[in-house]
Scaffold this motif. Structure first.
Motif, PDB file in Angstrom:
ATOM      1  N   PRO A  18       0.913  -1.396  -0.070  1.00  0.00           N
ATOM      2  CA  PRO A  18       0.088   0.032   0.077  1.00  0.00           C
ATOM      3  C   PRO A  18       0.753   1.300  -0.130  1.00  0.00           C
ATOM      4  O   PRO A  18       1.860   1.275   0.374  1.00  0.00           O
ATOM      5  N   PRO A  19       0.354   2.445  -0.413  1.00  0.00           N
ATOM      6  CA  PRO A  19       1.163   3.453  -0.307  1.00  0.00           C
ATOM      7  C   PRO A  19       1.682   3.977   0.926  1.00  0.00           C
ATOM      8  O   PRO A  19       0.896   3.909   1.864  1.00  0.00           O
ATOM      9  N   GLY A  20       2.553   4.505   1.110  1.00  0.00           N
ATOM     10  CA  GLY A  20       2.789   5.395   2.352  1.00  0.00           C
ATOM     11  C   GLY A  20       3.831   4.415   3.271  1.00  0.00           C
ATOM     12  O   GLY A  20       4.017   4.570   4.187  1.00  0.00           O
ATOM     13  N   CYS A  38      20.651  -3.039  15.194  1.00  0.00           N
ATOM     14  CA  CYS A  38      19.296  -2.613  14.893  1.00  0.00           C
ATOM     15  C   CYS A  38      18.849  -3.753  13.953  1.00  0.00           C
ATOM     16  O   CYS A  38      19.600  -4.552  13.074  1.00  0.00           O
ATOM     17  N   LEU A  39      17.518  -3.719  13.761  1.00  0.00           N
ATOM     18  CA  LEU A  39      16.953  -4.271  12.460  1.00  0.00           C
ATOM     19  C   LEU A  39      15.691  -3.340  11.933  1.00  0.00           C
ATOM     20  O   LEU A  39      15.209  -2.389  12.659  1.00  0.00           O
ATOM     21  N   LEU A  40      15.771  -3.382  10.825  1.00  0.00           N
ATOM     22  CA  LEU A  40      14.937  -2.494  10.092  1.00  0.00           C
ATOM     23  C   LEU A  40      13.453  -3.192   9.699  1.00  0.00           C
ATOM     24  O   LEU A  40      13.586  -4.374   9.209  1.00  0.00           O
ATOM     25  N   HIS A  41      12.425  -2.599  10.062  1.00  0.00           N
ATOM     26  CA  HIS A  41      11.166  -3.290   9.638  1.00  0.00           C
ATOM     27  C   HIS A  41      10.283  -2.231   8.787  1.00  0.00           C
ATOM     28  O   HIS A  41      10.470  -0.888   9.050  1.00  0.00           O
ATOM     29  N   THR A  42       9.710  -2.875   7.794  1.00  0.00           N
ATOM     30  CA  THR A  42       8.737  -1.958   7.069  1.00  0.00           C
ATOM     31  C   THR A  42       7.358  -1.977   7.568  1.00  0.00           C
ATOM     32  O   THR A  42       6.734  -2.719   7.953  1.00  0.00           O
ATOM     33  N   THR A  43       6.778  -0.618   7.608  1.00  0.00           N
ATOM     34  CA  THR A  43       5.455  -0.526   8.078  1.00  0.00           C
ATOM     35  C   THR A  43       4.780   0.337   7.092  1.00  0.00           C
ATOM     36  O   THR A  43       5.308   0.880   6.141  1.00  0.00           O
ATOM     37  N   ASP A  44       3.423   0.689   7.182  1.00  0.00           N
ATOM     38  CA  ASP A  44       2.689   1.710   6.446  1.00  0.00           C
ATOM     39  C   ASP A  44       1.675   2.198   7.363  1.00  0.00           C
ATOM     40  O   ASP A  44       1.368   1.612   8.292  1.00  0.00           O
ATOM     41  N   TRP A  45       0.894   2.931   6.602  1.00  0.00           N
ATOM     42  CA  TRP A  45      -0.176   3.805   7.304  1.00  0.00           C
ATOM     43  C   TRP A  45      -1.433   3.165   7.588  1.00  0.00           C
ATOM     44  O   TRP A  45      -2.458   3.423   8.403  1.00  0.00           O
TER      45      TRP A  45
END
Length: 596
Positions: A18-20, A38-45
């Protein structure tokens, strides 16, 4: 360093749906000198992770430190590394947003897209953590934060409010400090006043964090904000309140070493963003802030701006050069405002001359503040007509020619500062300056004393038609204060030569110290008083010379000074010209000025 950390971390592309989408860093627990991991996580709105956002200054981009990200090497600036090391928890992970970690900076499209949603990212954060700097060896961080807390409690008690009330006050400096200035004692007259207090606060407010452009948006976007300095923390509102209190009285600020600190930057952030539709004023005030990328003066504030037209021209696009970004601000301003006020922000020495240099401090070069509507309409009720040749970097403006400069004298806005007027240097220099200016007026009139009508035109020009409150003023009021000012700075013989006894008597009760205000103790660049061939009097915000042209562009608030260069012109800056400001010549023959 573990061998696995030698391999560089490679970002994966963010999903387009999804966008954002954006990344959040999970900072793993650690103590003292443990490496930051650290660990990087992708999230969205649609279902965002709960996170906190770090607001920080990048610092020297050449001084790097290594974060272990997903077991691989990822370099960040030393300042961010210190922030992560201090802000992580010793016993559990902490979800943080930090742009240098969470944006793949070399990926230009991603960088632009993420910058467009930066305000939302900071606005939706649980808390914004303002990282000022690391622990000080002499414990100044602890002393400074404790001093801010003490002074904040004192001020709130004095004002009859609680610390928690500060959250609901939109502009602390305007609504608390200035509004109640008469009821507040000078800081050095209070019980908390000690050398250690002021030393620590000078140290604290000297951190470059407070001058960073991005901080404005990051701090304004969220009501939950804490300031972290080493191991100490305190609410942003307290930092704001004390900064405003320190700058309340310039004499105190200067005497106790705050003149070169960034208290002003802290206390005016809210004022800077007060009117998002007047984004030119926002950029004007922000020109004194700093950023590593000159394009970010605009991009770092884009989320705070409201445009009815032309907004897409200001959207972050890092494939554009600095010149293209600043040039697009001109096009956006003309489309949005339908006037030529964008050119009141040029400094007179840019290339092209008509493109404001937003990354150069311009706040104190202008004698009167922007950001408010004024009644000047030299072109009547017209709207701007322009075209831009982006290949040649030439703008064509439709307007009309007024006259050319015949006589001129340089002056400085600082001449009206009380500190200058009352100083030994001022008492030596000002009589010479004003005698030259009055001799120039005499040369154009060939008679003395100078008649009151002429002096009213001169007074109105020097004050740009405004009184000490920056309100449009009656010319007679300005004239009387001008005569009273001349009475202060001139010797008796010179004053009597140019000012009639009747006018001197009429002005006897006027306030000479109010003329030319507001003026602060800043280093202003050279301005010019001039007289045109046909007898117009005016003042310009830059140096002019004989042969420069006064013109009025359609849709303008002020006339402009143009310098002929072949069949083109350079724009030198805006001007106030007595007898033009209310559209007296609006029906003049129109022509096109090609400005490079």
């Amino acid at each position: 360093m573990p061998e696995y950390a030698l391999e560089s971390y490679q970002y994966e592309d963010l999903p387009t749906t999804p966008p954002g989408s954006f990344r959040v860093a999970e900072i793993l627990p650690g103590r003292a000198d443990d490496p930051v991991s650290c660990l990087l996580h992708t999230t969205d709105w649609s279902n965002p992770l709960e996170y906190e956002a770090i607001s920080y200054a990048w610092g020297d981009p050449n001084i790097r430190a290594t974060v272990i990200c997903q077991g691989k090497r990822l370099e960040v600036t030393r300042n961010l590394y210190e922030a992560l090391a201090q802000l992580r928890h010793p016993d559990r992970s902490r979800l943080l947003y930090a742009d240098a970690l969470c944006i793949n900076q070399p990926n230009i499209p991603e960088r632009g897209y993420q910058v467009r949603q930066m305000r939302k990212i900071y606005g939706k954060a649980k808390v914004v953590l303002s990282w000022v700097g690391p622990v000080a060896q002499d414990h100044q961080d602890a002393v400074a934060v404790d001093s801010i807390r003490k002074i904040s409690n004192f001020l709130c008690q004095k004002l009859g409010i609680s610390i928690s009330d500060l959250h609901s006050i939109g502009n602390i400096y305007q609504n608390l400090i200035l509004k109640n200035r008469a009821d507040l004692p000078l800081p050095n007259e209070c019980q908390f006043s000690t050398d250690a207090t002021w030393k620590s606060l000078v140290w604290f407010y000297s951190h470059p964090y407070f001058t960073r452009v991005w901080v404005i948006q990051e701090v304004i976007a969220n009501k939950e904000r804490t300031v972290h300095c080493g191991r100490e923390k305190i609410g942003w509102e307290c930092v704001d309140l004390v900064a405003g209190y320190i700058t309340m009285e310039p004499a105190f600020s200067k005497c106790f070493g705050f003149a070169d600190t960034y208290c002003w930057w802290v206390s005016t952030m809210t004022e800077l963003t007060r009117n998002p539709k007047n984004w030119l004023s926002m950029l004007y005030l922000a020109s004194t802030y700093s950023c590593l990328d000159a394009r970010d003066v605009i991009y770092g504030l884009r989320g705070l701006m409201e445009l009815s037209d032309g907004g897409e021209l200001l959207d972050p696009d890092y494939s554009k050069s600095v010149l293209e970004v600043y040039r697009d601000s001109v096009e956006a301003a003309i489309l949005n405002f339908q006037n030529t006020d964008i050119f009141t922000y040029v400094t007179g020495d840019g290339n092209p001359s008509w493109v404001p240099q937003w990354n150069r401090p311009m706040l104190f070069r202008n004698p009167f503040r922007f950001g408010r509507s004024l009644p000047w309409r030299p072109s009547g009720g017209t709207t701007a007509i322009s075209s831009i040749d982006k290949e040649l970097n030439i703008i064509s403006l439709t307007g009309f020619y007024v006259d050319s400069v015949k006589l001129f004298e340089p002056y400085n806005e600082g001449f009206f500062s009380n500190a200058t007027v009352d100083s030994d240097e001022g008492k030596r220099v000002l009589p010479q300056v004003w005698q030259r200016i009055l001799m120039t007026v005499e040369e154009s009139q060939s008679k003395i004393p100078i008649d009151s009508r002429t002096l009213a035109a001169v007074a109105t020009s020097f004050s740009f038609g405004l009184d000490e409150r920056t309100d449009p003023a009656d010319e007679r009021y300005l004239l009387r204060n001008f005569v009273a000012y001349l009475k202060i700075v001139l010797d008796e013989e010179t004053f009597g030569r140019y000012i009639s006894s009747a006018l001197a008597e009429e002005s006897a009760s006027a306030n000479g110290h109010a003329f030319g205000k507001p003026a602060w103790d800043f280093e202003y660049p050279e301005s010019s008083f001039f007289i045109t061939k046909n007898g117009f009097f005016g003042c310009a915000v830059s140096a002019v010379r004989r042969g420069d042209v006064v013109c009025v562009a359609l849709g303008s608030t002020y006339p402009f000074i143009l310098r002929p260069e072949g069949n083109k012109f350079l724009i030198r800056g805006y001007t106030y010209v007595h007898g033009l400001m209310h559209g007296e010549l609006q029906n003049s023959e129109r022509r096109v000025f090609r400005i490079r």
